[in-house]
Write an enzyme that holds these catalytic residues in place. Sequence first.
Site, PDB file in Angstrom:
ATOM      1  N   LYS A 177      -5.095  -1.909  19.281  1.00  0.00           N
ATOM      2  CA  LYS A 177      -3.732  -2.005  20.109  1.00  0.00           C
ATOM      3  C   LYS A 177      -4.630  -1.906  21.750  1.00  0.00           C
ATOM      4  O   LYS A 177      -5.102  -1.009  22.449  1.00  0.00           O
ATOM      5  CB  LYS A 177      -3.192  -0.278  20.640  1.00  0.00           C
ATOM      6  CG  LYS A 177      -1.823  -0.759  21.103  1.00  0.00           C
ATOM      7  CD  LYS A 177      -0.961   0.006  21.820  1.00  0.00           C
ATOM      8  CE  LYS A 177      -1.853   1.063  22.668  1.00  0.00           C
ATOM      9  NZ  LYS A 177      -1.537  -0.391  24.298  1.00  0.00           N
ATOM     10  N   GLU A 251     -12.628   8.877  25.527  1.00  0.00           N
ATOM     11  CA  GLU A 251     -13.177   7.849  26.613  1.00  0.00           C
ATOM     12  C   GLU A 251     -12.230   8.168  26.897  1.00  0.00           C
ATOM     13  O   GLU A 251     -11.670   7.520  27.525  1.00  0.00           O
ATOM     14  CB  GLU A 251     -14.011   7.414  26.318  1.00  0.00           C
ATOM     15  CG  GLU A 251     -14.824   7.184  24.481  1.00  0.00           C
ATOM     16  CD  GLU A 251     -16.078   7.825  25.428  1.00  0.00           C
ATOM     17  OE1 GLU A 251     -16.681   7.661  26.601  1.00  0.00           O
ATOM     18  OE2 GLU A 251     -17.103   7.812  24.594  1.00  0.00           O
ATOM     19  N   CYS A 285     -14.684   3.791  35.306  1.00  0.00           N
ATOM     20  CA  CYS A 285     -14.067   5.387  34.449  1.00  0.00           C
ATOM     21  C   CYS A 285     -15.831   6.070  35.253  1.00  0.00           C
ATOM     22  O   CYS A 285     -15.580   7.456  35.800  1.00  0.00           O
ATOM     23  CB  CYS A 285     -14.150   5.048  33.213  1.00  0.00           C
ATOM     24  SG  CYS A 285     -15.901   4.780  32.539  1.00  0.00           S
ATOM     25  N   GLU A 383      -8.710  11.348  39.698  1.00  0.00           N
ATOM     26  CA  GLU A 383      -9.759   9.938  39.583  1.00  0.00           C
ATOM     27  C   GLU A 383      -8.567   9.488  40.467  1.00  0.00           C
ATOM     28  O   GLU A 383      -7.196   9.331  39.709  1.00  0.00           O
ATOM     29  CB  GLU A 383     -10.121  10.105  38.214  1.00  0.00           C
ATOM     30  CG  GLU A 383     -10.065   8.696  38.214  1.00  0.00           C
ATOM     31  CD  GLU A 383      -9.834   8.438  36.582  1.00  0.00           C
ATOM     32  OE1 GLU A 383      -9.194   8.459  35.952  1.00  0.00           O
ATOM     33  OE2 GLU A 383     -11.345   8.008  35.846  1.00  0.00           O
TER      34      GLU A 383
HETATM   35  P1  NAD Z   1      -4.007   4.863  30.034  1.00  0.00           P
HETATM   36  O1  NAD Z   1      -3.826   6.385  29.227  1.00  0.00           O
HETATM   37  O2  NAD Z   1      -2.659   4.667  30.225  1.00  0.00           O
HETATM   38  O3  NAD Z   1      -4.151   3.652  28.968  1.00  0.00           O
HETATM   39  C1  NAD Z   1      -5.105   3.432  27.632  1.00  0.00           C
HETATM   40  C2  NAD Z   1      -4.168   2.950  25.856  1.00  0.00           C
HETATM   41  O4  NAD Z   1      -3.569   4.182  26.213  1.00  0.00           O
HETATM   42  C3  NAD Z   1      -3.422   1.611  26.815  1.00  0.00           C
HETATM   43  O5  NAD Z   1      -3.353   0.760  25.742  1.00  0.00           O
HETATM   44  C4  NAD Z   1      -2.255   2.164  26.121  1.00  0.00           C
HETATM   45  O6  NAD Z   1      -0.923   1.028  25.758  1.00  0.00           O
HETATM   46  C5  NAD Z   1      -2.560   3.462  25.676  1.00  0.00           C
HETATM   47  N1  NAD Z   1      -1.833   5.017  25.395  1.00  0.00           N
HETATM   48  C6  NAD Z   1      -1.352   5.440  26.737  1.00  0.00           C
HETATM   49  N2  NAD Z   1      -0.601   6.858  26.480  1.00  0.00           N
HETATM   50  C7  NAD Z   1      -0.494   6.801  24.881  1.00  0.00           C
HETATM   51  C8  NAD Z   1      -0.291   7.318  24.247  1.00  0.00           C
HETATM   52  N3  NAD Z   1       0.279   9.086  24.560  1.00  0.00           N
HETATM   53  N4  NAD Z   1      -0.767   7.560  23.003  1.00  0.00           N
HETATM   54  C9  NAD Z   1      -1.402   6.850  22.745  1.00  0.00           C
HETATM   55  N5  NAD Z   1      -1.801   5.096  23.968  1.00  0.00           N
HETATM   56  C10 NAD Z   1      -1.225   5.976  24.349  1.00  0.00           C
HETATM   57  O7  NAD Z   1      -5.172   4.359  30.522  1.00  0.00           O
HETATM   58  P2  NAD Z   1      -5.365   2.709  31.643  1.00  0.00           P
HETATM   59  O8  NAD Z   1      -4.783   3.070  33.342  1.00  0.00           O
HETATM   60  O9  NAD Z   1      -5.401   1.191  30.736  1.00  0.00           O
HETATM   61  O10 NAD Z   1      -6.629   2.996  31.772  1.00  0.00           O
HETATM   62  C11 NAD Z   1      -7.702   3.807  32.763  1.00  0.00           C
HETATM   63  C12 NAD Z   1      -8.336   5.131  32.737  1.00  0.00           C
HETATM   64  O11 NAD Z   1      -9.018   5.143  31.187  1.00  0.00           O
HETATM   65  C13 NAD Z   1      -9.063   5.639  33.558  1.00  0.00           C
HETATM   66  O12 NAD Z   1      -8.164   7.271  33.597  1.00  0.00           O
HETATM   67  C14 NAD Z   1      -9.900   5.679  33.053  1.00  0.00           C
HETATM   68  O13 NAD Z   1     -11.005   6.901  33.716  1.00  0.00           O
HETATM   69  C15 NAD Z   1     -10.018   5.576  31.717  1.00  0.00           C
HETATM   70  N6  NAD Z   1     -11.538   5.012  31.662  1.00  0.00           N
HETATM   71  C16 NAD Z   1     -11.850   5.764  30.682  1.00  0.00           C
HETATM   72  C17 NAD Z   1     -13.402   5.233  29.849  1.00  0.00           C
HETATM   73  C18 NAD Z   1     -14.483   5.794  29.705  1.00  0.00           C
HETATM   74  O14 NAD Z   1     -15.425   5.604  28.774  1.00  0.00           O
HETATM   75  N7  NAD Z   1     -14.211   7.198  29.446  1.00  0.00           N
HETATM   76  C19 NAD Z   1     -13.380   3.628  30.467  1.00  0.00           C
HETATM   77  C20 NAD Z   1     -12.512   2.968  30.850  1.00  0.00           C
HETATM   78  C21 NAD Z   1     -10.997   3.335  31.060  1.00  0.00           C
END
Ligand code: NAD
Length: 478
Positions: A177, A251, A285, A383
């Site tokens: 997804k 992650e 991230c 963040e």
């Molecule tokens: P997000 O958590 O809003 O969304 C990430 C994904 O999860 C999307 O596909 C979203 O639709 C889905 N999602 C959101 N809530 C969910 C739930 N309750 N259950 C299942 N799926 C859900 O994050 P974002 O804004 O898309 O991405 C940015 C974030 O990602 C930042 O906090 C960044 O630090 C983190 N990130 C971490 C890493 C790592 O490797 N640690 C890498 C890249 C990004």
Amino acid sequence: MIEHDSLYIGGQWLRPAENGVITVVSPADEQTIGAVPLATATDVDHAVAAAGAAFRGTWPRLTPGERADVLERLADELAKNRDERAALTSRQNGMPIAIAASAEGDSPVGLLRYYAALARATPLEERRPRLDGNGETLVRKEPVGVVAAIVPWNFPQALTMFKLAPALAAGCTVVLKPAPETTVDALELAAACERVGLPAGVLNVVTGGADVGEYLVSHPGVHKVAFTGSTAAGRRIGEVCGRLLRPVTLELGGKSAAIVLDDADLAATVRGLATSSLLNSGQTCYLSTRILAPRTRYAEVVDAVAGLAGSLTVGDPLSPDTLVGPMVSRRQRDRVESYIAAGKAGGATVATGGGRPAQDRGWYVQPTVFANVDNDARIAREEIFGPVLAVIPYGDIDEAVGIANDSDYGLGGTIWTSDVDRGVELARRVETGSIGVNFYGLDVGAPFGGVKASGIGRELGPEGLAAYHHLKSIYLPA
Ligand code: NAD
């Protein structure tokens, strides 16, 4: 215009159960550039069923070498349109094309080749002498099953492959997804998998936001969840998986520290900070977004970091000269601006930036550096996920380590020094999943992940493959 009307489920392109659409909007000019289908719970049911059927089929029973052959064919296929794929990410999320070329164009190819080679080299069975001396035990690695892979928009193709390459190498099947902002590349990946003959149901793509993701995470047909995204969503997913006793890799976010030592070459340091603190317009991230500077050189460091941020070319992500593109969405731009406002209101000094650049369209913010920041300030604790840095003063090394570790997060980090041994010694003291001395660069062969609120588990390296294996001990008669 980018138009897709079908989901990829069970090796077929299927219209979603309802007529929902995700509109693709360019962050660079706010124009609609496409439409992709929005999946429903019914579509997720079909996708999980297809992945389950594929897991009961031939894929997990192929030899690792046979699966590696498919991974290598997929790598060859993706290598053919590396530039188009990089541009696709830039158009969807605003990533500067110079970064997308390697991060999104090349890295998925490299990940597939790495995990193909690792699959060939990793024995799945090992005979160990029993410790009681009565014969042997056969220790087996078995694929965990159907994987729900949920990824964010910031490095969509790379982060998808962090999961897909080892999952496929291990013999798992996957329901992917993607984030709603970057759905198109996931559907293009499915098309590439189809072209190279990945068996039906081994990869399935469903689209949508948090609700679709949440339904997938708790689906009874899923055996493991691999999530990259925000800490807030990761906590929620961790709770669900805890209740279900479902293995999960998380992650999550970060607020990493760059510790600039008193002996650092400042010109080299700021050249390095351009990527280790600001890569992808701050939407990465692991970035070192807290710059810890010795009091003895504080003004000098603030000037150098402000000079760097002020010099970066902000603009069209598809221009090769651009170093800072737009934020992915209006919501993200608003969020970043709310942190800039919080920094100003909290008494920090704007050393550069703090507003919007000249572009009259697109979700741009000026690269911004705050000086005189206390580590307790919101801009130092939370963040931001944009091009906003906080320069924090420290007295001695112990205080620097204390500030670096005084964070809810622990994902990346950097040390800047002319004495590498001293840097390594300091790196050992920082509570984090990865840290670089005089640069930061992920190593596909080494584990990557976070401690504390930055996550659970590791991706990349052999550890990233192990995350898709269960272990079974078969006790053999003497
Ligand atoms: P997000 O958590 O809003 O969304 C990430 C994904 O999860 C999307 O596909 C979203 O639709 C889905 N999602 C959101 N809530 C969910 C739930 N309750 N259950 C299942 N799926 C859900 O994050 P974002 O804004 O898309 O991405 C940015 C974030 O990602 C930042 O906090 C960044 O630090 C983190 N990130 C971490 C890493 C790592 O490797 N640690 C890498 C890249 C990004």
